[in-house]
Scaffold this motif. Sequence first.
Motif, short mmCIF file in Angstrom:
data_model
loop_
_atom_site.label_atom_id
_atom_site.label_comp_id
_atom_site.label_asym_id
_atom_site.label_seq_id
_atom_site.Cartn_x
_atom_site.Cartn_y
_atom_site.Cartn_z
N TYR B 250 0.93 -1.17 0.13
CA TYR B 250 0.06 0.20 0.09
C TYR B 250 0.62 1.26 0.29
O TYR B 250 0.58 2.00 -1.15
N ALA B 251 1.53 1.65 1.04
CA ALA B 251 2.34 2.47 0.90
C ALA B 251 2.99 2.60 0.13
O ALA B 251 3.53 3.53 -0.57
N GLN B 252 4.16 2.40 0.12
CA GLN B 252 5.45 2.34 -1.61
C GLN B 252 4.79 1.65 -2.34
O GLN B 252 5.17 2.71 -2.93
N ALA B 253 3.67 1.19 -2.49
CA ALA B 253 2.80 1.08 -4.04
C ALA B 253 2.50 2.39 -4.45
O ALA B 253 2.72 3.54 -5.69
N LEU B 254 2.26 2.96 -3.57
CA LEU B 254 1.41 4.88 -3.70
C LEU B 254 2.25 5.94 -3.44
O LEU B 254 2.57 6.90 -4.81
N VAL B 255 3.90 5.42 -2.64
CA VAL B 255 4.56 6.38 -2.82
C VAL B 255 5.61 5.85 -4.16
O VAL B 255 5.81 7.38 -4.93
N ALA B 256 6.30 4.90 -4.90
CA ALA B 256 6.58 4.66 -5.18
C ALA B 256 5.66 4.98 -7.19
O ALA B 256 5.99 4.94 -8.38
N GLY B 257 4.69 4.61 -7.04
CA GLY B 257 3.57 4.42 -8.42
C GLY B 257 3.78 3.12 -8.45
O GLY B 257 2.97 2.85 -9.90
#
Lengths: 261, 656
Positions: B250-257
């Motif tokens: 969730y968090a890294q996927a949204l930060v890095a896209g």
Amino acid sequence: MNGRKIGEVILDLKNISLSFGGVKALTDISFDVREHEIRAIIGPNGAGKSSMLNVINGVYRPQQGDIILRGEHHANMDSYGAAKAGLARTFQNIALFKGMSVLDNIMTGRNLKMKANMLQQAIWFGAAQREELEHRAKVEEIIDFLEIQHIRKTPVGRLPYGLQKRVDLARALAMEPQILLLDEPMAGMNVEEKQDMCRFILDVNDQFGTTVVLIEHDMGVVMDISDRVVVLDYGKKIGDGTPDEVRANPDVISAYLGASH
Amino acid sequence: MSVSQSGRASGPLDTFPRLLLNHAATRGDRPATREKYLGIWQTWNWSQVAEEVRAMACGLAELGFKRGDNLALIGDNRPRLYWAMCAAQMLGGVPVPLYQDAVATEMAFVLTDGEIRFAIVEDQEQVDKMLEIKDQCPSLQHILYDDPRGMRHYTQTYLQGLDEVIAMGKVHDRNQPDFIVGEIANGRPEDVAVMLYTSGTTGKPKGVCQTHETFIAAAQSGVGFDHLTDQEDILSYLPMAWVGDHLFSYAQALVAGFTINCPESGDTVMTDLREIGPTYYFAPPRVFENLLTTVMIRMEDAGALKRNMFHYFMAVAKRCGSDILDGKSTVSSTDRLLYALGNLMIYGPLRNVLGMSRIRVAYTAGAAIGPDLFRFYRSIGVNLKQLYGATETCAAVCLQPDREIKFDSVGKPAPGVEVKIADNGEVLVRGKLLLKEYYKRPKDTAEAIDAEGWFHTGDAGFFDEDGHLKIIDRAKDVGKLSNGAIFAPNYIENKLKFFPHIKEAVCFGHDRDMVCAFINIDMGAVGNWAERRGLPYSGYTDLAGKKEVLDLVRECVEQVNAELSHDAMVAETQIHRFLVLHKELDPDDDELTRTRKVRRGFISEKYNVLIDALYSGKTSQFIETQVKFEDGRTGKVAADLAILEVKTYPTMKKAA
């Protein structure tokens, strides 16, 4: 509570008698199956339950009697005709192609619905290809329904018994039958597998409105899921009615508790 | 249209909904979420995801979900459950993911404790659990389900399909397009973004509140550390309630896209892993261990030629594989040549079978990983690294930098994180990624974070000469034998568990004169071993009681003792006596936590008779235990357990 509506009589069996030489397997048996219901056939070993199922889907031809399917007489039902008429079944001793994958096994259930000829299928071109993709989509729905995605590509022979039974059911469902004949779907299963199977049978009945005729030894299962039960003993019908009626029937009790005949 | 413009207009990217809108605007066509459905991978790109999330948020708002509400999420890793997290955050609410395999009563605790009004659940199974406990959870008002199968006959008015809610939200959004934009603009980085419940290794679970700011900081630190881009693919298959999954999926996927991929079902993960070929991978040691066990079992069934090739090249890999991966110059050219050959014939295909062909970075955490296991993956060219963290620290405190891999450390502190060791050996952490608070537990919060802002992890560890952190055990579990020697049960148990035949182990020794152990055999590995020897068995209890199996376990324990004897610190804590338990330790019986950590206190109470038997010198002990099946019914398992003595070794002096 239950939304499905039990309809008219869809399958009517009249005075069926079947004998092998001098052995009388079934004697003058009549019962009917209504649309959308779950109908159980029970009885002690050798009572003629599987023979009854074999008569319904045309494996055996009874010497006497009449089979009326949706108002049409099928005294001489054969397997192909039964399949065409929307009857599908599973087997007591699983009859799957052991060396083939689960997916291929279920695809064979679509065989009757394929229109392309053998040549087209062999070179898998044009219509045959399009058609197969459609069938595959349908099969995937069944795979999802029965929760067997994880074994899609596994050869059936490598699967545990409970899963093979589920694949057997999947193949029968692939025919999109109106009437599903299940021969001891829960034999040899542990409690958890039985529960899963019960849930699938109820779901099939509920979701697709499929009429189910099943043979089962587990009384708990039969009494829980079936709408009506017919009881056979030594090839004769000794009881017919709702689970409660059958449970209270003295003939049934004596047949099961082994009172002298 | 308005989505992208309003997304940009809302200023800095400091909340997850803003990050989402930004991705929709800048990389709208890139895949954001995939899920395998009906045998085919379905893809949603960032614009579609933003649309869906927005509609879901409006639908939730229509039902009365408002700022400050908590939204429970229960189910396997489904795209819409991930999206629901963001939808709740858009409205200023807090998603609370729960472990989906928890039994109803455990869920009741979290639902009550978290004052949940809304729950989004995956399917009929979870709905049934909710209905079972609804009376105990007065706050629960709405239950929404993702998969409508089997739900036709449920007539309760508080039950609704997510499809209807989304459809409702779309209408709402069309009528009041400014509403959701305003809600997103109202979000502040210091708002609580997610509440994750601790596994409850120590008593009842606590809700850990993390803000947008902390989780984004933690994600950014990891993304920067490993140079992650929007091209990464990750398989999201670990429980959504676990902080690791929340950080990576969730968090890294949204930060890095980058793209998250949801497996078809829990049982298909292996196949899905192969099909997706993730570039970034996260798994607890258990998963790596299971993968390796499967490979090894299949290798034993392979033909002699293949088997010999495998063993030969694995020996080569063991010798030089990790050094080559680390880019060390000490490897001889013969070895390099052999390794290249092995890569062509064994390692490459093996990585492919494991679904690890494309992996750039793989992490493991959550428990200690066996050195052999760790070395195996690195030697075949998988860049497997360890990290250390906790729910309270957004999972990432220490990470192993590329090329600085040590098998027994968890790496160096992540950028922006301070770590120090307290006098009692406890690891303390300070930095941006600390929790805001435990939900409604100011006392616990004050206990965990001291006046100087250090978070007490409860783990005991030390820094080695290169500045790498080594964790030895839970601080409170470290005890002393009656002769004063340090006793770190986890340390010994991990050594035991590194054997493929041993699944779980529980060691006792605090305030005792010697160390004794309970062992759980691994049904898969030992079952296979038994089959090979033509040893018939009927089930776990039977297999665990076989003399041959006990001898096998005894050999393992003896090897552990030999290893322990090499290190003066722990040589005193060799195992003297052990028994193999008659049932597998199970979270359903409260013996393990949902993340499968041993609950020591509970076990020593429950199996008190067995412990007494171990220490009183008996050779066998009868026990009957109640077990809970998955469907909630209970049964009994009884057995006469043999207690075995093990050879111990004199302490060896290590050559300086």
